[in-house]
Structures are given as C-alpha cells and as structure tokens.
Design an enzyme around this catalytic site. Sequence first.
Site, PDB file in Angstrom:
ATOM      1  N   ASP A  41       0.087   6.004   6.628  1.00  0.00           N
ATOM      2  CA  ASP A  41      -0.083   6.476   5.061  1.00  0.00           C
ATOM      3  C   ASP A  41      -0.911   7.573   4.716  1.00  0.00           C
ATOM      4  O   ASP A  41      -2.008   7.828   5.632  1.00  0.00           O
ATOM      5  CB  ASP A  41      -0.298   5.496   4.085  1.00  0.00           C
ATOM      6  N   ALA A  42      -0.817   8.575   3.940  1.00  0.00           N
ATOM      7  CA  ALA A  42      -1.532   9.529   3.613  1.00  0.00           C
ATOM      8  C   ALA A  42      -2.790   9.311   3.329  1.00  0.00           C
ATOM      9  O   ALA A  42      -3.878  10.027   3.568  1.00  0.00           O
ATOM     10  CB  ALA A  42      -0.766  10.617   2.453  1.00  0.00           C
TER      11      ALA A  42
END
Length: 187
Positions: A41-42
């Site tokens: 995930d970012a």
Amino acid sequence: MLIAFNKPYGVLSQFTSDGSPNRPLAEFNFPRNVYAIGRLDADSEGLLLLSDEPQWNEKLLHPRNAHEREYWAQVEKIPTPDSLQKLAGGILIQDRKTLPCRAWLLDPQPQAAPRVPPIRFRKSVPDCWIGLELIEGKNRQVRRMTAAIGHPTLRLMRVRIGNFRLDDLPPGKWKALSAAECGKLLA
C-alpha cells in the site's frame, strides 16, 4: 531480470498515477517492461520486487509455495505475549481467519530512518516495533491483524521475502538482483 526496490512511504505499487498525491513507480527510472510483483500500500514501506518475467509472480506470491514475508510494524502500546500469541494463531478479519504466522517483539527495537511525514506521536501512548512473518498477503492484512488485537499499526515496513533481506538499500533506491540473490528468494 528481478529488481529489489525499497519503496518509500507515499509511493504506489503501480506505474501510473491514481490521481492521489502518491507518487507512481514511473518516477524511479526502472528499466522498461518491468512490473511490480505483488504490492505494498502507499502508506507501507520496504521491499517491493519488480520483474519483466511473469513466472516470478507465481513462484513468489502463491500461498502453496509458502514464501515467507517478514514485516516490521510499529504499533501503539506494547503487546503482551498473549496478544502476540493471538496474532500467531490467526486472526479473524473480514469473516476470514488468517493463516498462522510468527509474531514477536523486536529486540532490540530497530532504528528506522525517519519517515516523511512522521508518524503520529502521543506522549501518553507508548509504541513499539513487532515482527510478523506471513506466507499470505491479503489487502492491508498486517494493519487489520494488529488493530484486531488492540494495537493499531503506525508504520509498516516489509523487510524480507523468502531469504532475501532489504538490508541497507536506501529508501527510494533499487538494484537488479544477482543470480545468487534471486536464489535466496526461492531457497
């Protein structure tokens, strides 16, 4: 070709922008025709593999191959041995029980490079780093697991896939893996 990338916070695991302020992989000058194997995930950091060879996806990500992934999670409060045992036994998240894993308090606590932006800090709530070794990787799984035992994740880093460790590769940098390093992934 197989590439190890130390993905910084705020970077997508894709080459195109999604319209958010997060940066795409295209900004890191990777060789042509590579793609991310799996994802982070970012708001997660650490080891992301990229390749131009589709067979790496199956070899490394399918649960039947049981390739371990090691994560370090900075969590709120200090988990008890009982809480860590609950994680290890599997946690029910989204109507599905996670596979058993290994969970431990990191000792000594790692000295991770500062993150931009920094994690939230609360004087009245201690935090610590735990290690988790999984053979599956569902969407936001580690964050959901730690939240389920009352220890929300503040920062998450993947540090190992198989026997290949991120080690001293700086955030935002990548390197092509040697044949010996590729062998570590599958050992």
